[in-house]
Design a protein around this motif. Structure first.
Motif, PDB file in Angstrom:
ATOM      1  N   LEU A   1       0.821  -1.208   0.000  1.00 60.59           N
ATOM      2  CA  LEU A   1       0.000   0.000   0.000  1.00 60.59           C
ATOM      3  C   LEU A   1       0.856   1.260   0.000  1.00 60.59           C
ATOM      4  N   GLN A   2       2.032   1.198   0.578  1.00 62.14           N
ATOM      5  CA  GLN A   2       2.905   2.376   0.609  1.00 62.14           C
ATOM      6  C   GLN A   2       3.339   2.771  -0.798  1.00 62.14           C
TER       7      GLN A   2
ATOM      8  N   GLU B   1       0.117   4.008  -2.827  1.00 62.66           N
ATOM      9  CA  GLU B   1      -0.271   5.364  -2.461  1.00 62.66           C
ATOM     10  C   GLU B   1       0.674   6.396  -3.074  1.00 62.66           C
TER      11      GLU B   1
ATOM     12  N   CYS C   1      -0.238   7.185  -6.615  1.00 61.85           N
ATOM     13  CA  CYS C   1      -1.487   7.937  -6.755  1.00 61.85           C
ATOM     14  C   CYS C   1      -1.402   9.342  -6.174  1.00 61.85           C
ATOM     15  N   ASP C   2      -0.215   9.790  -5.844  1.00 60.44           N
ATOM     16  CA  ASP C   2       0.000  11.083  -5.177  1.00 60.44           C
ATOM     17  C   ASP C   2       0.752  12.018  -6.122  1.00 60.44           C
TER      18      ASP C   2
ATOM     19  N   THR D   1      -4.573  -3.346  -7.451  1.00 62.52           N
ATOM     20  CA  THR D   1      -3.390  -2.633  -6.952  1.00 62.52           C
ATOM     21  C   THR D   1      -2.533  -2.099  -8.094  1.00 62.52           C
TER      22      THR D   1
ATOM     23  N   THR E   1       9.114   5.462   0.449  1.00 68.12           N
ATOM     24  CA  THR E   1       8.123   4.463   0.867  1.00 68.12           C
ATOM     25  C   THR E   1       8.721   3.410   1.781  1.00 68.12           C
TER      26      THR E   1
ATOM     27  N   ARG F   1      -0.522   4.109  10.026  1.00 66.09           N
ATOM     28  CA  ARG F   1      -1.264   5.270   9.547  1.00 66.09           C
ATOM     29  C   ARG F   1      -2.078   5.969  10.631  1.00 66.09           C
TER      30      ARG F   1
ATOM     31  N   ASP G   1      -3.591  15.302   0.065  1.00 66.63           N
ATOM     32  CA  ASP G   1      -3.712  13.848   0.166  1.00 66.63           C
ATOM     33  C   ASP G   1      -5.068  13.337  -0.338  1.00 66.63           C
TER      34      ASP G   1
ATOM     35  N   VAL H   1      -4.878   9.972  -2.168  1.00 71.26           N
ATOM     36  CA  VAL H   1      -4.560   8.869  -1.263  1.00 71.26           C
ATOM     37  C   VAL H   1      -5.813   8.429  -0.510  1.00 71.26           C
TER      38      VAL H   1
ATOM     39  N   ARG I   1      -7.931   4.641  -0.742  1.00 70.14           N
ATOM     40  CA  ARG I   1      -8.254   3.875   0.463  1.00 70.14           C
ATOM     41  C   ARG I   1      -9.755   3.613   0.531  1.00 70.14           C
TER      42      ARG I   1
END
Length: 393
Positions: A170-171, A174, A177-178, A235, A320, A329, A338, A341, A345
């Protein structure tokens, strides 16, 4: 910020965990086709979602993905003989085909039906775009393999490799997607406008494939730079940089991830300089990694490179992986930057709920007439005030 329970829900991927069960409903990369290049070549050890597996290509070129430990006495099939359309254990000679059928038990009496009463754990595979995809879920729920643009291109129009990421999937996802981090982490590698406008306006919207993410930066008094990227369930990050890039973030286990890097061009052959140059060794380990602090050069950092670390992969891996194996988190403080992010989620949480409700999660395809997905990722300058949606046309 997530609660501890939510963080565990999204990051734990082993057998019988909610996220593990969700990921097992999709086709996910298991290994690169070139890792098992020819029939009867040596098998390869694979670990996916906490499961230890072995992949092999049989004499007819078909790929099998089997549980690593022999069903007889547990010896690793990695050391087996790949011969005559099957993988034979070196301990007692039990032999398996690509579907997990036991086709020989030579130490048993000739009239024994032992092998017909057993079946070795095995998973279906399909090859596309240089990747062996596998389905690890319930056989009766197996969906069709989506045909994204990059999976349908002729040879030479795409290139794929992978690298080991020493942290939870997930790190990395994310980070993909940032868009906000481009103005700092990658400010020396991207266009100048990333540095000029470090606070882009962000938009997100739910789609049938996951989440579309839009960042808008001021390019000039009358111009705006729009960047459209995508999160594709389960993912996948689809980003627009110097070329079209796709990243599959595939959990090995809770604390290790394979990042599959694909670059492609839908209109022509890739040029040599467009194939990914990522300083990845033949074992798919990064030359710049945590053990050598990503070869950060402090003098370079002080004289012209914001991070002192060279290359997108090393920069992304540093931020990451340095969060720890699984980032807590509950300790983060999210802001307006964010938004994307938060959206991915929520998308993953929604997919988990769909599965819990007995429904197919988004991004599952069962209609052969509706598996061709055209997902657009693009960066372009448009007149200020005009709609970014024109880039989707």
């Amino acid at each position: 910020m997530l609660s501890r329970e939510e963080n565990d829900l999204l990051t734990r991927v082993g057998p019988e965990t909610p996220m593990g069960n969700l990921l097992r409903r999709y086709w996910i990369p298991a290994l690169l086709c070139r890792e098992i290049p020819s029939g009867d070549c040596p098998p390869v050890q694979v670990k996916l979602l906490g499961e230890s597996l072995v992949a092999f290509r049989n004499s007819q070129g078909r790929v099998g993905l089997l549980a690593e430990n022999c069903s007889h006495r547990g010896t690793s099939l990695l050391y087996g003989r790949n011969e005559e359309c099957g993988l034979r254990c070196i301990y007692h000679g039990w032999k398996y085909d690509v579907n997990g059928a036991i086709i020989d038990t030579p130490a048993e009496p000739p009239d024994s039906d032992f092998k017909r009463r057993l079946r070795h754990p095995a998973y279906p595979t399909m090859e596309r775009a240089g990747i062996v995809f596998a389905y690890l879920g319930p056989p009766q729920e197996m969906p069709l393999l989506p045909e994204y643009q990059w999976t349908r291109l002729p040879e030479g129009q795409s290139y794929v490799t992978k690298s080991l990421q020493e942290c939870n999937y997930l790190q990395g996802l994310e980070g993909d997607c940032d868009s906000s981090h481009l103005s700092y982490l990658h400010r020396d590698l991207g266009p100048e406008l990333y540095r000029k406008d470090a606070a882009p306006t962000l938009h997100t919207e739910e789609t049938e494939f996951g989440v579309r993410m839009v960042s808008i930066r001021k390019a000039a008094p009358d111009k705006a730079y729009v960047r459209i990227t995508n999160f594709i369930l389960p993912t996948i990050g689809h980003v627009s940089a110097h070329s079209n890039l796709v990243h599959y973030w595939v959990p090995i286990d809770d604390t290790h991830t394979w990042e599959y890097h694909m670059t492609f061009n839908s209109e022509r052959l890739l040029r040599p300089e467009e194939t990914l140059r990522l300083n990845i060794g033949p074992d798919f380990l990064k030359s710049r990694n945590s053990t050598n602090h990503y070869l950060q050069d402090r003098q370079l950092q002080n004289t012209g490179n914001f991070t002192g670390i060279e290359g997108f992969l090393a920069q992304d891996s540093c931020v990451t992986e340095s969060m720890g194996s699984i980032y807590d988190r509950t300790k983060e403080h999210l802001g307006a930057s964010d938004k994307s992010v938060i959206a991915i989620r929520q998308s993953l949480m929604g997919a988990l709920k769909s599965l819990d409700d007995g429904k197919d999660p988004p991004g599952i395809f069962r209609d052969p007439e509706n598996i061709s997905q055209h997902v657009i990722s693009r960066g372009a300058v448009i007149p200020a005030g005009s709609s970014w949606r024109q880039l989707l046309e």
